[in-house]
Design a protein around this motif. Sequence first.
Motif, mmCIF file in Angstrom:
data_model
loop_
_atom_site.group_PDB
_atom_site.id
_atom_site.type_symbol
_atom_site.label_atom_id
_atom_site.label_comp_id
_atom_site.label_asym_id
_atom_site.label_seq_id
_atom_site.Cartn_x
_atom_site.Cartn_y
_atom_site.Cartn_z
ATOM 1 N N CYS A 112 -25.283 -9.287 82.353
ATOM 2 C CA CYS A 112 -24.646 -10.457 83.115
ATOM 3 C C CYS A 112 -24.658 -11.802 82.234
ATOM 4 O O CYS A 112 -25.067 -11.928 81.257
ATOM 5 C CB CYS A 112 -25.589 -10.572 84.057
ATOM 6 N N VAL A 113 -24.076 -12.773 83.024
ATOM 7 C CA VAL A 113 -23.666 -14.267 82.342
ATOM 8 C C VAL A 113 -24.623 -15.145 83.215
ATOM 9 O O VAL A 113 -24.428 -15.293 84.280
ATOM 10 C CB VAL A 113 -22.285 -14.543 82.173
ATOM 11 N N TYR A 114 -25.528 -16.010 82.323
ATOM 12 C CA TYR A 114 -26.137 -17.012 83.046
ATOM 13 C C TYR A 114 -25.341 -18.268 82.575
ATOM 14 O O TYR A 114 -25.602 -18.715 81.436
ATOM 15 C CB TYR A 114 -27.714 -17.207 82.803
ATOM 16 N N GLU A 115 -24.669 -19.158 83.155
ATOM 17 C CA GLU A 115 -24.033 -20.419 82.877
ATOM 18 C C GLU A 115 -24.596 -21.736 83.494
ATOM 19 O O GLU A 115 -25.113 -21.611 84.631
ATOM 20 C CB GLU A 115 -22.573 -20.530 83.600
ATOM 21 N N GLN A 116 -24.861 -22.703 82.644
ATOM 22 C CA GLN A 116 -25.625 -23.836 82.880
ATOM 23 C C GLN A 116 -24.846 -24.897 82.184
ATOM 24 O O GLN A 116 -24.099 -24.584 81.365
ATOM 25 C CB GLN A 116 -26.837 -23.707 82.693
ATOM 26 N N PRO A 117 -25.252 -26.265 82.617
ATOM 27 C CA PRO A 117 -24.250 -27.161 81.827
ATOM 28 C C PRO A 117 -24.796 -27.175 80.235
ATOM 29 O O PRO A 117 -23.799 -27.760 79.489
ATOM 30 C CB PRO A 117 -25.038 -28.342 82.327
ATOM 31 N N GLU A 118 -25.785 -26.855 79.752
ATOM 32 C CA GLU A 118 -26.205 -26.506 78.272
ATOM 33 C C GLU A 118 -25.476 -25.592 77.689
ATOM 34 O O GLU A 118 -25.384 -25.434 76.404
ATOM 35 C CB GLU A 118 -27.630 -26.381 78.321
ATOM 36 N N GLY A 119 -24.769 -24.677 78.267
ATOM 37 C CA GLY A 119 -24.250 -23.618 77.727
ATOM 38 C C GLY A 119 -24.286 -22.320 78.566
ATOM 39 O O GLY A 119 -24.763 -22.090 79.823
ATOM 40 N N VAL A 129 -19.671 -10.432 92.855
ATOM 41 C CA VAL A 129 -19.866 -11.446 93.557
ATOM 42 C C VAL A 129 -20.619 -12.720 92.519
ATOM 43 O O VAL A 129 -21.375 -12.230 91.860
ATOM 44 C CB VAL A 129 -20.800 -11.624 94.723
ATOM 45 N N ILE A 130 -20.089 -13.753 92.382
ATOM 46 C CA ILE A 130 -20.696 -14.736 91.707
ATOM 47 C C ILE A 130 -21.879 -15.604 92.516
ATOM 48 O O ILE A 130 -21.514 -15.880 93.524
ATOM 49 C CB ILE A 130 -19.766 -15.884 91.181
ATOM 50 N N PHE A 131 -23.108 -15.751 91.874
ATOM 51 C CA PHE A 131 -23.975 -16.626 92.555
ATOM 52 C C PHE A 131 -24.259 -17.967 91.780
ATOM 53 O O PHE A 131 -24.309 -17.849 90.556
ATOM 54 C CB PHE A 131 -25.363 -15.747 92.388
ATOM 55 N N GLY A 132 -24.549 -18.926 92.510
ATOM 56 C CA GLY A 132 -24.471 -20.180 91.822
ATOM 57 C C GLY A 132 -24.789 -21.480 92.666
ATOM 58 O O GLY A 132 -25.120 -21.195 93.909
ATOM 59 N N ASP A 133 -24.933 -22.644 92.164
ATOM 60 C CA ASP A 133 -25.214 -23.979 92.771
ATOM 61 C C ASP A 133 -24.327 -24.925 92.213
ATOM 62 O O ASP A 133 -24.456 -25.100 90.961
ATOM 63 C CB ASP A 133 -26.719 -24.171 92.659
ATOM 64 N N ALA A 134 -23.269 -25.424 93.094
ATOM 65 C CA ALA A 134 -22.580 -26.355 92.169
ATOM 66 C C ALA A 134 -23.233 -27.733 92.115
ATOM 67 O O ALA A 134 -22.691 -28.373 91.076
ATOM 68 C CB ALA A 134 -21.431 -26.489 93.382
ATOM 69 N N ASN A 135 -24.276 -28.048 92.607
ATOM 70 C CA ASN A 135 -24.863 -29.125 92.609
ATOM 71 C C ASN A 135 -25.699 -29.226 91.040
ATOM 72 O O ASN A 135 -25.532 -30.238 90.440
ATOM 73 C CB ASN A 135 -25.958 -29.583 93.446
ATOM 74 N N THR A 136 -26.068 -28.211 90.645
ATOM 75 C CA THR A 136 -26.793 -27.969 89.397
ATOM 76 C C THR A 136 -25.629 -27.208 88.314
ATOM 77 O O THR A 136 -26.205 -27.281 87.212
ATOM 78 C CB THR A 136 -28.100 -27.291 89.501
ATOM 79 N N ALA A 137 -24.605 -27.196 88.657
ATOM 80 C CA ALA A 137 -23.742 -26.296 87.929
ATOM 81 C C ALA A 137 -23.885 -25.110 87.195
ATOM 82 O O ALA A 137 -24.205 -24.871 85.981
ATOM 83 C CB ALA A 137 -23.145 -27.257 86.736
ATOM 84 N N GLU A 138 -24.912 -24.407 87.946
ATOM 85 C CA GLU A 138 -25.420 -23.160 87.291
ATOM 86 C C GLU A 138 -24.819 -21.667 88.051
ATOM 87 O O GLU A 138 -24.739 -21.982 89.197
ATOM 88 C CB GLU A 138 -27.270 -22.923 87.812
#
Length: 76
Positions: free
Chosen positions: A38-45, A13-22
């Motif tokens: 695991c992978v942590y994605e955010q706008p910076e990388g 399952v992918i956890f995230g927040d579309a508003n912050t793109a995390e």
Amino acid sequence: MATMTESELRAGVIFGDANTAEYVYMPAGELGMENPVCVYEQPEGREDVSIREAMNIIRRRSLRPASHPQLGRSSC
């Protein structure tokens, strides 16, 4: 004992927040591993994190099951 959130993360399952793109997720190749990365994605990388750090990010950022823009709802 694993929490419900950790069990979902380990199931893809992918956890995230579309508003912050995390987004936090476990890549399909890591599913079933004893000490997965695991992978942590955010706008910076994107960065690799341990399962423990992934759980901390999910709790700290109040991330919920989400749909990733490229992967969809599951990493598998």
